[in-house]
Design a protein around this motif. Structure first.
Motif, PDB file in Angstrom:
ATOM      1  N   GLU A  87       0.824  -1.212   0.000  1.00  0.00           N
ATOM      2  CA  GLU A  87       0.000   0.000   0.000  1.00  0.00           C
ATOM      3  C   GLU A  87       0.861   1.266   0.000  1.00  0.00           C
ATOM      4  O   GLU A  87       0.493   2.268  -0.629  1.00  0.00           O
ATOM      5  N   ILE A  88       1.996   1.213   0.675  1.00  0.00           N
ATOM      6  CA  ILE A  88       2.927   2.354   0.641  1.00  0.00           C
ATOM      7  C   ILE A  88       3.388   2.572  -0.793  1.00  0.00           C
ATOM      8  O   ILE A  88       3.410   3.703  -1.287  1.00  0.00           O
ATOM      9  N   ALA A  89       3.758   1.481  -1.470  1.00  0.00           N
ATOM     10  CA  ALA A  89       4.207   1.585  -2.864  1.00  0.00           C
ATOM     11  C   ALA A  89       3.105   2.160  -3.740  1.00  0.00           C
ATOM     12  O   ALA A  89       3.359   3.036  -4.571  1.00  0.00           O
ATOM     13  N   GLU A  90       1.867   1.714  -3.548  1.00  0.00           N
ATOM     14  CA  GLU A  90       0.754   2.231  -4.346  1.00  0.00           C
ATOM     15  C   GLU A  90       0.561   3.727  -4.101  1.00  0.00           C
ATOM     16  O   GLU A  90       0.378   4.504  -5.041  1.00  0.00           O
ATOM     17  N   LEU A  91       0.612   4.124  -2.854  1.00  0.00           N
ATOM     18  CA  LEU A  91       0.429   5.531  -2.503  1.00  0.00           C
ATOM     19  C   LEU A  91       1.511   6.407  -3.125  1.00  0.00           C
ATOM     20  O   LEU A  91       1.228   7.475  -3.675  1.00  0.00           O
ATOM     21  N   LEU A  92       2.764   5.958  -3.051  1.00  0.00           N
ATOM     22  CA  LEU A  92       3.861   6.735  -3.621  1.00  0.00           C
ATOM     23  C   LEU A  92       3.739   6.843  -5.137  1.00  0.00           C
ATOM     24  O   LEU A  92       4.034   7.885  -5.727  1.00  0.00           O
ATOM     25  N   GLN A 146       5.375  -1.690 -11.443  1.00  0.00           N
ATOM     26  CA  GLN A 146       6.188  -0.729 -10.678  1.00  0.00           C
ATOM     27  C   GLN A 146       5.882  -0.831  -9.193  1.00  0.00           C
ATOM     28  O   GLN A 146       6.772  -0.702  -8.350  1.00  0.00           O
ATOM     29  N   LYS A 147       4.616  -1.051  -8.864  1.00  0.00           N
ATOM     30  CA  LYS A 147       4.223  -1.173  -7.453  1.00  0.00           C
ATOM     31  C   LYS A 147       4.902  -2.381  -6.808  1.00  0.00           C
ATOM     32  O   LYS A 147       5.421  -2.277  -5.691  1.00  0.00           O
ATOM     33  N   GLN A 148       4.927  -3.515  -7.502  1.00  0.00           N
ATOM     34  CA  GLN A 148       5.582  -4.715  -6.957  1.00  0.00           C
ATOM     35  C   GLN A 148       7.072  -4.478  -6.757  1.00  0.00           C
ATOM     36  O   GLN A 148       7.645  -4.880  -5.738  1.00  0.00           O
ATOM     37  N   ARG A 149       7.699  -3.809  -7.728  1.00  0.00           N
ATOM     38  CA  ARG A 149       9.140  -3.535  -7.621  1.00  0.00           C
ATOM     39  C   ARG A 149       9.424  -2.624  -6.424  1.00  0.00           C
ATOM     40  O   ARG A 149      10.340  -2.874  -5.638  1.00  0.00           O
TER      41      ARG A 149
END
Length: 197
Positions: free
Chosen positions: A154-159, A180-183
């Protein structure tokens, strides 16, 4: 004899300038611990636009959020300013894209406040869309969660939503966004990939 008044005047001007410089540095250093409201938020409030902004305390920050934010800033291909300069521009200028002297301010604030504090202030002042500032407001808006409850995914998605707000309009995120979110989530959990010499 004629040079004495000129020397006296130059000495007085130098003392005033030095006093002002020391005063500005002391005030900036003192603001290190103050939760600063970014200038664009103040401008939006004065215009009556009703911006969404909330201060995120360091104790509320989930692990990996600050590092992920810094990695995304450093990896951005569209950056015009260095990350500290972007932070200074976001905090201090009504139109951060047109900020003059942001590189100098970013360097000064990095020295006075430290990079971690500057990035934390940037997290609290960055725009996440129209009338939406700060990571805490963005977490509630996009994910309906408090920042401290966010998982690395969720942090990755937010960023990424900060960089690609158009992805928020779609019910299902595009494949490139998911990749990109998974990476980024992997980087948040395991750290950035080490480059081979």
């Amino acid at each position: 004899m004629l040079l004495w008044p000129v020397r006296w005047l130059l000495r007085q001007v130098f003392q005033v300038v030095l006093g002002l410089l020391i005063g500005v540095v002391l005030v900036l250093w003192a603001f290190r611990w103050v939760p600063l409201v970014p200038v664009p938020v103040i401008v939006a409030l004065l215009k009556g636009e009703g911006p969404a902004w909330q201060w995120l305390r360091p104790s509320e920050r989930p692990p990996g959020l600050l590092e992920g934010f810094r990695w995304r800033l450093e990896a951005s291909h569209a950056k015009r300013l260095s990350p500290p300069a972007q932070a200074a521009a976001t905090l201090l200028f009504p139109q951060p894209d047109k900020a003059v002297g942001a590189e100098l301010m970013g360097s000064v604030l990095s020295l006075l406040w430290g990079e971690e504090r500057l990035y934390h202030l940037y997290l609290n002042g960055a725009s996440w869309g129209p009338r939406l500032w700060g990571v805490k407001s963005a977490a509630y808006h996009y994910l309906q969660k408090a920042p401290q409850d966010l998982s690395p995914d969720e942090i990755a998605e937010l960023l990424l939503l900060r960089e690609f707000p158009q992805a928020a309009q779609e019910r299902i995120r595009p494949a490139w966004f998911q990749k990109q979110k998974q990476r980024l989530a992997r980087q948040i959990v395991y750290g950035p990939p080490q480059s081979q010499p």
